[in-house]
Design a protein around this motif. Structure first.
Motif, short mmCIF file in Angstrom:
data_model
loop_
_atom_site.label_atom_id
_atom_site.label_comp_id
_atom_site.label_asym_id
_atom_site.label_seq_id
_atom_site.Cartn_x
_atom_site.Cartn_y
_atom_site.Cartn_z
N ASP A 382 31.02 28.29 22.58
CA ASP A 382 31.35 27.08 23.43
C ASP A 382 32.23 27.20 24.52
O ASP A 382 33.12 28.30 24.45
N TYR A 383 32.01 26.41 25.39
CA TYR A 383 32.65 26.65 26.89
C TYR A 383 34.08 26.41 26.66
O TYR A 383 35.03 27.20 27.45
N GLY A 384 34.65 25.34 25.89
CA GLY A 384 36.17 25.47 25.59
C GLY A 384 36.87 26.83 25.01
O GLY A 384 37.81 26.91 25.45
N THR A 385 35.95 27.13 23.95
CA THR A 385 36.54 28.48 23.44
C THR A 385 36.54 29.63 24.51
O THR A 385 37.45 30.25 24.77
N VAL A 386 35.55 29.77 25.42
CA VAL A 386 35.40 30.50 26.37
C VAL A 386 36.59 30.41 27.30
O VAL A 386 37.46 31.37 27.81
N PHE A 387 36.80 29.26 27.64
CA PHE A 387 37.71 28.88 28.94
C PHE A 387 39.19 29.28 28.28
O PHE A 387 40.03 29.75 28.81
N SER A 388 39.37 28.92 26.81
CA SER A 388 40.97 29.36 26.48
C SER A 388 41.04 30.73 26.15
O SER A 388 42.18 31.16 26.36
N ALA A 389 40.02 31.62 25.84
CA ALA A 389 40.14 32.80 25.73
C ALA A 389 40.33 33.47 27.17
O ALA A 389 41.28 34.48 27.30
N VAL A 390 39.73 33.01 28.10
CA VAL A 390 39.93 33.48 29.43
C VAL A 390 41.27 33.15 29.99
O VAL A 390 42.00 34.09 30.55
N GLN A 432 34.29 24.24 34.84
CA GLN A 432 35.71 25.11 34.62
C GLN A 432 35.58 26.61 34.17
O GLN A 432 36.39 27.26 34.50
N VAL A 433 34.40 26.92 33.70
CA VAL A 433 34.48 28.23 33.30
C VAL A 433 34.06 29.27 34.40
O VAL A 433 34.71 30.35 34.45
N PRO A 434 33.17 29.00 35.38
CA PRO A 434 32.99 30.11 36.48
C PRO A 434 34.56 30.13 37.13
O PRO A 434 34.86 31.06 37.87
N TYR A 435 35.06 28.88 37.35
CA TYR A 435 36.38 29.17 38.01
C TYR A 435 37.40 29.94 37.16
O TYR A 435 38.00 30.74 37.90
N ALA A 436 37.44 29.82 36.05
CA ALA A 436 38.27 30.61 35.06
C ALA A 436 38.02 32.14 35.21
O ALA A 436 38.66 33.01 35.36
N VAL A 437 36.71 32.24 34.99
CA VAL A 437 36.34 33.76 34.83
C VAL A 437 36.26 34.55 36.35
O VAL A 437 36.56 35.76 36.45
N SER A 438 36.29 33.45 37.53
CA SER A 438 36.40 34.17 38.80
C SER A 438 37.89 34.57 38.80
O SER A 438 38.46 35.54 39.52
N GLY A 439 38.74 33.65 38.46
CA GLY A 439 40.36 33.95 38.84
C GLY A 439 40.68 34.97 37.63
O GLY A 439 41.52 35.85 38.00
N LEU A 440 40.08 35.28 36.48
CA LEU A 440 40.39 36.43 35.59
C LEU A 440 39.91 37.56 36.51
O LEU A 440 40.71 38.56 36.36
N GLY A 441 38.61 37.66 37.10
CA GLY A 441 38.42 38.84 37.77
C GLY A 441 39.37 39.22 39.06
O GLY A 441 39.78 40.22 39.34
N ARG A 442 40.01 38.23 39.56
CA ARG A 442 40.98 38.10 40.86
C ARG A 442 42.23 38.83 40.24
O ARG A 442 42.67 39.76 40.77
N LEU A 443 42.62 38.34 39.05
CA LEU A 443 44.16 39.00 38.73
C LEU A 443 43.71 40.48 38.16
O LEU A 443 44.80 41.17 38.28
N LEU A 444 42.51 40.57 37.73
CA LEU A 444 42.26 42.25 37.21
C LEU A 444 42.37 43.08 38.34
O LEU A 444 42.90 44.30 38.24
N VAL A 445 41.94 42.58 39.53
CA VAL A 445 41.62 43.72 40.64
C VAL A 445 42.91 43.46 41.17
O VAL A 445 43.18 44.68 41.97
N LYS A 446 43.83 42.44 41.38
CA LYS A 446 44.77 42.32 42.11
C LYS A 446 45.88 43.71 41.81
O LYS A 446 46.22 43.75 40.79
N GLY A 447 46.11 44.56 43.01
CA GLY A 447 46.91 45.72 42.64
C GLY A 447 46.63 46.74 41.97
O GLY A 447 47.22 47.66 41.57
N CYS A 448 45.25 46.74 41.55
CA CYS A 448 44.52 47.68 40.48
C CYS A 448 43.77 48.40 41.04
O CYS A 448 42.36 47.90 40.98
#
Length: 700
Positions: A382-390, A432-448
């Protein structure tokens, strides 16, 4: 007048105030004449019967009968044990009937000197409560003044006196109320709980009373259950009730209610459309309440990460699968419950992960990121669960030490992100999910650097049509840039653009640290610095969508809403033009040629950034022109006019724009047309004449 004449008069026409004036005098005489006092309840009863007729209600108020009877109720209530119950019952009936759907009479009741005190007290009296509850309901329904007056007169205490009774939900003959009256009781509470004054009037322990009711096996009516959960959720929006649950270790009861909401009612009830919608909304509200409670500042004090059974339960919820069992050993009845429990666990544990210490512990010792990655990567989630996990994983990815761990390929994070980006491209998920997973990708890349290079690794999957269209290598960055092109959502596009900027920053930093050894290889991907540069610049057109990089970054410059985003874009284009921080002519010929690829890429998409940096279209030099709409005039005669607002590049933006232009001119000297060289030379002269003489270098 006698009872017979009273009855005849109340059956006659016209139904007016004048008709009722003799009735009022008759009632007064009965009350004050001791030898006729036995007739008084009977006469009140006839008037109460008449008040069921809507045409009599306003005249009953206008004639003063309503005020008189309300005063009689006050007097009788004041007599305590000596009160005449029959008089009280008939007085309650008349007040309730006369106020039904008549705000003018409700206003009269609310403005009385004694207010609604006697009506409120009636619901705590076993002899009167069956009449008092519907009367209070009629008077408070859809009328704020009577609701607030009831609160002022102690309705909160009275209602919870009833809720505390063990027999309030009993079935059959043992019930003090019955289903209809319990439902009215809940509806009254729901009216009142909307007001802060009601919440303030309650002791915080009141929430525990409601939780106990919600878990009662005697609660079998869906409507009553729905009202009760709505009241609970409303109270839990206030910090005092949250704190009580936490300090008394009662949060577990709220978790139990969420589980119970999926198993309490039969499949037939669940299948009814209205019931399903009602339960769905209630469950969402429960999850919000759990989020509020776990956000409370006292939560982590009472439930420490290293020793709390409640947090262990949440961890167990997170790990649920379709074959798991609940705490009582029963198998999970449906996938909706699994999704709800996992969503709640993500949110609550995410609220716990608010410090670096907690985040590091959750990743290094509990390895909770592995479960979250698995949830994100499951296609049928469910997209809500994915969004929360992200959301939770984004919290965990903030500490630098965690970025490398979460980003390790063996945990599957990049494959999971690929899958979600592809779903976003195909339009198969909520926005909301593409936004959330894109933001997660940015945080993982930032400074790493390790994670940044993972973006350039070949993707494990791709769209079927890509294989048919052209034989280009698809990287993870290819998929992310395709999502950028397909998305209509500005927040999603912005997150992707910022991810590209973070990628460029990381590679530039890696290159700077290994300036003398460009063949240094990233252990995770086997890519060298030169390999990475070639993939970014893509001079040979080998990689899908990589030519979009300057377009994506350039759009950050051309937007006029966020100046910080514009600054990030100018800096990143400067990095590209400088070959990701190349040292210029002092390097090897091969390195110089690779670095030129960045300048070529930027120049190929000059239409995105040139108007802003150059000051074309009437903008100030080194600035941009924004059109705003202003209104002039008065009232309805206002006219909208387009107004120019010139915004000049300043500070580091000005310096970075100068670097961008200078690097393009220097690196592409042998490739530019004469007119293009003159354009760049002219812009550099104007920049240097306007700016400081600090030299040509990028400023972060």
């Amino acid at each position: 007048m006698d009872i017979t004449q009273l009855k005849q008069l109340l059956s006659s026409l016209p139904k007016s105030t004048d008709t009722l004036l003799p009735v009022k005098e008759y009632l007064i005489s009965l009350q004050t004449t001791s030898d006729k006092s036995n007739e008084f309840p009977n006469a009140l009863g006839k008037c109460a019967d008449a008040s069921r007729d809507e045409d009599w209600r306003v005249p009953i108020g206008d004639s003063g009968i309503l005020e008189f009877v309300a005063n009689v109720l006050d007097e009788e209530t004041g007599r305590g044990e000596e009160a005449r119950v029959e008089v009280q019952i008939q007085a309650l009936r008349l007040c309730g009937n006369a106020c039904a759907e008549k705000d003018v009479n409700r206003a009269r009741m609310a403005s009385r000197e004694n207010g609604l005190r006697s009506l409120v007290q009636a619901i705590t009296n076993d002899k009167l409560l069956k009449f008092g509850i519907p009367v209070l309901y009629n008077i408070c329904l859809d009328y704020e003044d009577t609701q607030k007056q009831a609160i002022k007169d102690g309705a909160g205490r009275a209602l919870f006196t009833l809720f505390k009774r063990g027999d309030v939900l009993d079935d059959g003959d043992e019930s003090i109320l019955g289903v209809a009256l319990v439902e009215h009781l809940m509806m009254i509470t729901e009216f009142l709980v909307q007001h802060d004054e009601f919440k303030d009037s309650l002791d915080p322990s009141s929430i525990s009373v409601l939780l106990k009711l919600a878990l009662s096996p005697n609660l079998t009516e869906l409507e009553i259950y729905a009202y009760l959960l709505h009241i609970i959720n409303s109270l839990l929006s206030h910090e005092s009730f949250q704190t009580h649950l936490i300090t008394t270790s009662t949060v577990e009861s709220l978790l139990d209610i969420l589980e119970d909401s999926y198993t309490r009612f039969s499949d037939d009830e669940e299948e009814a459309e209205t019931a399903r919608k009602m339960l769905t909304q209630l469950r969402k509200s429960l999850i919000i309440s759990l989020s509020d409670v776990s956000s409370n500042k006292h939560f982590t004090e009472k439930y420490p990460l290293d020793s709390s059974p409640l947090l262990r339960k949440l961890h167990a919820w997170l790990c649920l699968s379709s074959t798991s069992t609940l705490s009582g050993g029963e198998p999970i009845p449906n996938y909706l419950l699994q999704e709800a429990l996992q969503t709640s666990a993500c949110i609550m544990l995410g609220n716990v992960a608010t410090s670096d210490e907690a985040c590091l512990s959750l990743v290094k010792f509990y390895e909770i990121h592995i479960v979250l990655i698995r949830i994100i990567g499951q296609k049928d989630k469910d997209y809500g669960t994915v969004f929360s996990a992200v959301g939770m994983l984004r919290n965990l990815a903030l500490p630098p030490d965690n970025k490398v761990i979460v980003g390790k390929p063996e945990y599957g994070i990049w494959q999971a992100l690929e899958a979600r980006w592809l779903h976003g491209i195909e339009g198969r998920v909520e926005k909301q999910v593409p936004y959330a997973v894109s933001g997660l990708g940015r945080l993982l890349v930032k400074g790493c650097k390790e994670n940044a290079v993972q973006l350039l690794e070949n993707a494990a999957s791709q769209l079927d049509r890509w294989e048919e269209e052209e034989k280009k290598t698809v990287t993870r960055l290819s998929i992310l840039l395709e999502l950028y092109a397909k998305s209509d959502e500005i927040p999603t596009k912005t997150e992707i653009a910022r991810t590209v900027c973070e990628l460029l920053r990381c590679v530039a930093g890696w290159k700077r640290q290994n300036a003398t050894t460009p063949t240094t290889v990233d252990k995770g991907t086997g890519l060298s610095i030169e390999d990475v540069q070639e993939r970014i610049f893509d001079s040979k057109g080998t990689f899908k969508n990589h030519e979009m990089i300057p377009q994506v970054v350039g759009a950050m410059i051309s937007q006029d809403k966020w100046l910080a985003i514009r600054s990030e874009g100018i800096f990143s284009l400067g990095l590209l033009a400088a070959g990701l921080g190349g040292s210029g002519g002092g390097g090897a010929a091969q390195g110089e040629e690779i670095e030129k690829g960045g300048a070529r890429l930027v120049w190929s998409e000059k239409r995105e950034w040139w108007p802003i940096v150059s000051g074309e279209e009437e903008a100030d030099i080194g600035g941009m022109l924004i059109w705003e709409v202003a209104e002039e005039g008065e009232g309805d005669k206002k006219e909208a006019k387009r107004m120019k607002k010139k915004v000049a590049l300043e500070g580091k933006d000005f310096a970075n724009a100068l670097v961008l232009v200078a690097e393009l001119r220097r690196r592409l000297d042998g490739e530019l047309e004469t007119q293009e060289k003159e354009q760049l030379d002219g812009l550099m002269r104007r920049f240097t004449s306007m700016g400081s003489q600090q030299g040509v270098r990028l400023v972060t």
